[in-house]
Design an enzyme around this catalytic site. Sequence first.
Site, PDB file in Angstrom:
ATOM      1  N   ASP A  10      35.623  20.907  69.582  1.00 17.46           N
ATOM      2  CA  ASP A  10      36.377  21.704  70.785  1.00 17.46           C
ATOM      3  C   ASP A  10      36.554  23.468  70.362  1.00 17.46           C
ATOM      4  OD1 ASP A  10      37.651  19.311  71.044  1.00 17.46           O
ATOM      5  OD2 ASP A  10      39.423  19.744  70.208  1.00 17.46           O
ATOM      6  N   ASP A 130      45.318  11.196  77.903  1.00 13.68           N
ATOM      7  CA  ASP A 130      46.391  11.987  77.167  1.00 13.68           C
ATOM      8  C   ASP A 130      47.802  11.773  77.194  1.00 13.68           C
ATOM      9  OD1 ASP A 130      43.578  13.251  76.664  1.00 13.68           O
ATOM     10  OD2 ASP A 130      44.337  15.073  77.813  1.00 13.68           O
TER      11      ASP A 130
END
Length: 272
Positions: A10, A130
């Site tokens: 990330d 998500d």
Amino acid sequence: MTFTLYPAIDIRGGQCVRLVQGDYGRETVYGDPVAMAKRWAAEGATWLHVVDLDGAREGRPVNADVVAAIVRAVDVPVQVGGGIRTAEAARAYWNRGVRRVILGTAALEDKDLVARLLSERADGVAIGLDARDGIVAVRGWQEASGVRALDLGRQLAALGAQTLIFTDIARDGTLSGPNVAACAELARATGCAVIASGGVRDIADLEALAARAEDGVCGAIVGKALYTGALNLRAALARLGGGAGAPGEGSAGGVRSGAGGKAPGGKEGAPC
């Protein structure tokens, strides 16, 4: 079908970071993303999962140059998400060597875009679902959509989606274990290959997910467990039998699941 492990990288502010439950205020910095990519590839990773966190919040790629540097630095395929909300952004990543782009917010809000990109390169697109308590969150997980992940997954499967990435936000970065049941339910309901994300803490969690391969659960994204040392990538791949096969060529260098060549719902060779 094979079961593939995806080390997560990330990126925020050009650095490799980990968040807890998507909270930008709960961040740990781990340094150079390219160095991390090289490390995971050297330890046997056969795919990398990269997220542009800045891009997810701003709605456009922000760390695209860092992503491109990762692609150049390693010989394994890379999938990337975060801020990809136009066809131009997706194509730009493809042109820079990214194997698969992940559509999250765009998958909910722009079905025409999803259909267009799937028609151009179905195996070059994954859908990121998500969810908090089963409800899809968008814009870097900052907003609840009111749409159930199962319902959106079915809609996108009807458009031709082959690969879904399901993240249980409440478990992400917590080392609390993945939501195995939700991943298997999503795979059965959609006929898509599902990659699990959020909560993986050890090899037992990976084995629990791999055991649902016949449902269509085909891989897992692993972040915090690798960065804290709770999970050793080489050991996990060895335990699960990974590391064989050419990346992106059927086996994806992943774990042979024992499932047949057809995913649930009849889709041949849904990629993971």
